[in-house]
Write an enzyme that holds these catalytic residues in place. Structure first.
Site, PDB file in Angstrom:
ATOM      1  N   HIS A 170     -17.879 -23.050  32.708  1.00  0.00           N
ATOM      2  CA  HIS A 170     -18.884 -22.444  31.823  1.00  0.00           C
ATOM      3  C   HIS A 170     -18.538 -20.958  31.651  1.00  0.00           C
ATOM      4  O   HIS A 170     -19.279 -20.074  32.068  1.00  0.00           O
ATOM      5  CB  HIS A 170     -20.281 -22.607  32.426  1.00  0.00           C
ATOM      6  CG  HIS A 170     -21.391 -22.430  31.434  1.00  0.00           C
ATOM      7  ND1 HIS A 170     -21.187 -22.120  30.102  1.00  0.00           N
ATOM      8  CD2 HIS A 170     -22.746 -22.515  31.586  1.00  0.00           C
ATOM      9  CE1 HIS A 170     -22.349 -22.038  29.483  1.00  0.00           C
ATOM     10  NE2 HIS A 170     -23.304 -22.268  30.351  1.00  0.00           N
ATOM     11  N   ASP A 265     -28.097 -21.850  40.806  1.00  0.00           N
ATOM     12  CA  ASP A 265     -28.158 -22.585  39.544  1.00  0.00           C
ATOM     13  C   ASP A 265     -28.932 -23.870  39.814  1.00  0.00           C
ATOM     14  O   ASP A 265     -29.325 -24.145  40.952  1.00  0.00           O
ATOM     15  CB  ASP A 265     -26.725 -22.868  39.063  1.00  0.00           C
ATOM     16  CG  ASP A 265     -26.673 -23.487  37.676  1.00  0.00           C
ATOM     17  OD1 ASP A 265     -27.683 -23.415  36.952  1.00  0.00           O
ATOM     18  OD2 ASP A 265     -25.617 -24.043  37.306  1.00  0.00           O
ATOM     19  N   CYS A 305     -28.590 -18.745  35.797  1.00  0.00           N
ATOM     20  CA  CYS A 305     -28.238 -18.937  34.389  1.00  0.00           C
ATOM     21  C   CYS A 305     -29.331 -19.645  33.585  1.00  0.00           C
ATOM     22  O   CYS A 305     -29.272 -19.654  32.357  1.00  0.00           O
ATOM     23  CB  CYS A 305     -26.912 -19.682  34.268  1.00  0.00           C
ATOM     24  SG  CYS A 305     -26.947 -21.386  34.833  1.00  0.00           S
ATOM     25  N   ARG A 332     -26.213 -13.234  27.116  1.00  0.00           N
ATOM     26  CA  ARG A 332     -25.495 -14.382  26.564  1.00  0.00           C
ATOM     27  C   ARG A 332     -25.181 -14.131  25.090  1.00  0.00           C
ATOM     28  O   ARG A 332     -24.124 -14.530  24.582  1.00  0.00           O
ATOM     29  CB  ARG A 332     -26.338 -15.649  26.711  1.00  0.00           C
ATOM     30  CG  ARG A 332     -26.464 -16.198  28.119  1.00  0.00           C
ATOM     31  CD  ARG A 332     -25.143 -16.731  28.635  1.00  0.00           C
ATOM     32  NE  ARG A 332     -24.574 -17.715  27.733  1.00  0.00           N
ATOM     33  CZ  ARG A 332     -24.895 -19.012  27.737  1.00  0.00           C
ATOM     34  NH1 ARG A 332     -25.777 -19.469  28.620  1.00  0.00           N
ATOM     35  NH2 ARG A 332     -24.325 -19.845  26.896  1.00  0.00           N
TER      36      ARG A 332
END
Length: 356
Positions: A170, A265, A305, A332
């Site tokens: 990612h 996460d 995230c 982002r």
């Protein structure tokens, strides 16, 4: 032969001095120094394929665009007339919104495509899809299950392909993480990152890049949920090359000890819903709480995230002043914009290069 080599060296040395003087003059006049980094036409499938200076360049462009567009209110139609195919096998909030709004803000036209919209791998091969999209769009961002599908797209497409997420990587998330940390700490070099949770794709991307910035990495995962052994080997090689520390344990407090940045996460990724109860039981004790933070560095911060579940991190940490999650989410947008500008346009940042 020796004379020729010495002469060539002298010419090269003179050119380097001349270039250095030009850069110094530019710096004194507040202009950005010349950057030799050229990423136009490249794919971004994994940060493993990008050198340290190339990743830093992407963050520099992100900082530059954020300053010029958000703070100075400049209009920068850098991607005017360009279009982006956005292939999404998995749903998303941040990846979709950041990419769509970012590409449009730069003057481009994003096309959102789910498996209900196109024939990818169902009625039409990935090869044919890549070739068709290459004739109609300027780049492809794909959020898929299999890394192999991304690699096939990139192999067959004649336009840049960007990894919007896969089962093994990612990269665009990690760019946002690093931009957030650079903004907060002023530099990335010397920081210690602590990952507490699943050995997943987000962790893989950190392992493939953190050492390139001179950051140490502590990892705590339950037994059986460790990172991929191949990724561990690559990360160990990077750690030796860049003289950083890589520490892997099953004890969350050991991983958090002395860390500047605590990261976790989701424990249950899309496609793992049937494993929910087993995973919740296995990850018991891995929740990040203020008890975890007590053993971290005094200047600790927290990243996630998103989306976040309370079992991963409690409210006290998640909504604390040390939590950078919403700044991380916003970044982002600026980092994916930087990627698209760098891969599609000829652009030089106007902002002085940040310290990394």
């Amino acid at each position: 032969m020796a004379t020729f080599g010495r002469s060539l060296f002298n010419v090269g040395h003179a050119n380097r001095i001349r270039k250095h003087l030009v850069q110094c003059l530019c710096s004194r006049h507040g202009q950005p120094t010349e950057s030799p980094i050229q990423l136009k036409g490249r794919d971004l499938l994994t940060l493993q394929n990008y050198k340290a200076e190339e990743i830093k360049y992407l963050l520099w462009v992100a900082s530059d665009l954020k300053e010029r567009i958000k703070h100075k209110k400049e209009h920068l139609p850098l991607l005017q007339g360009k279009s982006l195919a956005m292939i999404f096998e998995k749903r998303s909030t941040r990846t979709r919104i950041s990419t769509e709004t970012g590409f449009a803000l730069l003057g481009g036209h994003p096309c959102f495509l789910t498996l209900q919209d196109i024939h990818l791998g169902i009625n039409e091969s990935i090869t044919d899809t890549a070739r068709v999209l290459s004739t109609m769009t300027d780049a492809i961002l794909a959020r898929v299950y299999k890394q192999g599908d991304l690699e096939m797209l990139a192999q067959e497409a004649t336009i840049p392909v960007i990894n919007g997420l896969s089962d093994s990587d990612h990269p665009i998330q990690i760019l946002a993480d690093y931009l957030t940390l650079q903004e907060h700490y002023g530099s990335l070099k010397g920081l210690t990152l602590s990952w507490i949770g699943d050995g997943n794709n987000v962790l893989n991307s950190i392992m493939l890049s953190a050492a390139k910035f001179g950051m140490d990495l502590h990892i705590a995962t339950p037994k059986g949920f460790e990172p991929d052994p191949i990724v561990i080997q690559i990360a160990q090689d990077y750690s030796r090359k860049y003289c950083t520390k890589l520490f892997i344990t099953t004890n969350p407090l050991e991983a958090a000890n002395g860390a500047n940045v605590l990261i976790t996460d989701t424990w249950i990724s899309m496609g793992q819903e049937e494993e929910k109860q087993k995973r919740l039981k296995t990850f018991h004790g891995y929740q990040i709480t203020m008890e975890t933070c007590k053993v971290a560095a005094p200047d600790w911060t927290f990243l996630h995230c998103l989306p976040r579940k309370p079992e991963e991190v409690d409210d006290e940490v998640f909504y604390s002043p040390q939590s950078l999650v919403f700044q991380e989410a916003e970044n982002r947008k600026w980092t994916i914009m930087a990627v698209m500008v760098s891969l599609l346009a000829d652009y030089s940042p106007q902002l002085q290069k940040p310290t990394f």
